[in-house]
Design an enzyme around this catalytic site. Sequence first.
Site, short mmCIF file in Angstrom:
data_model
loop_
_atom_site.label_atom_id
_atom_site.label_comp_id
_atom_site.label_asym_id
_atom_site.label_seq_id
_atom_site.Cartn_x
_atom_site.Cartn_y
_atom_site.Cartn_z
N ARG A 33 0.83 -1.21 0.00
CA ARG A 33 0.00 0.00 0.00
C ARG A 33 0.86 1.27 0.00
NH1 ARG A 33 -2.20 -3.54 -1.62
NH2 ARG A 33 -4.01 -4.65 -0.81
N SER B 56 -11.40 -1.29 2.53
CA SER B 56 -10.60 -1.84 3.63
C SER B 56 -9.97 -0.70 4.42
CB SER B 56 -9.52 -2.76 3.07
OG SER B 56 -8.76 -3.33 4.09
N GLU C 251 -5.12 1.81 6.25
CA GLU C 251 -4.89 1.73 4.81
C GLU C 251 -5.58 2.90 4.12
OE1 GLU C 251 -6.54 -1.10 1.24
OE2 GLU C 251 -5.58 -2.09 2.94
#
Length: 301
Positions: free
Chosen positions: A172, A222, A292
């Site tokens: 990420r 998410s 995230e």
Amino acid sequence: MQLMDLRKQGIDIQENIPLSRFTFTKTGGPAQYLAFPKNLNELELLVDTVKENNIPLTVIGNASNLIIRDGGISGLVLILTKMDTIVANKDEATVTADAGARIIDTSEAACEAGLSGLEFAAGIPGSVGGAVFMNAGAYGGETEFVIKSVRVLTRAGEFKTYTHDEMEFGYRHSLVQETGDIVVSATFGLEPGDKWAIKAKMEYFNGLRRAKQPLEYPSCGSVFKRPAGHFVGPMIIKAGLQGKRIGGAEDSMKHAGFIVNVGGATATDYLDLIHLIQKTIKKDFGIDLQTEVRIIGKEKD
């Protein structure tokens, strides 16, 4: 030249617009200025003008993995979704997409050209620019696995192309998170494949997504990065926080790693619930959960 003078050149610039209209959570305060560049020339003019006038600049894509605080964003916000051209080159086994194109549409364009590698992205709701910025991934696939090159506009107003290796991809993470460069397009290096097999794989992944994710509610996707050796959802369940609600934000009963807007949620509701989950997981498991989701903007006065 002043920012609002660019309207005379046909650039779509608006003032004091609620960003909740654009975020997938349906939350977020106003943008002081909001612009939708349609091409590289308009984007370059906007970047040069804010630099000349010392106006803060924030760039967002499809706003799918994003929380904007309730105080909104000062300066200019650029939404690049009008820059959405996608070109598949079957002979070279590449797809080049503008930053504002949806990664879902890019995956479908690859499929139509009989090019394999982007199947994992079939259900990711973000933009190409956002996927590159975050190194988005799902079901074992990552953006970095298929990136060939990325074209950017630097904050100094210069166009530049990065190779895959120069992008410094991680979990990420990508180089442009550090540099502030604006992704304008990306070229994906793919493999020739059978169109129907590619389509079947995409449909399989989309079926998994529908079965496991709370797509019936607004959400930011998410919320937390996965800590090494652990899964976030089961930890939240063990901590007794699945279904926990603050205001209109609720930890999803369908997938504990998602926070959904069940009605009237604010960004503050989201952030308060995120902080509660982080605090509880730290207390119960000794693990620092990292977000995230990208969190930007200022607190409401």
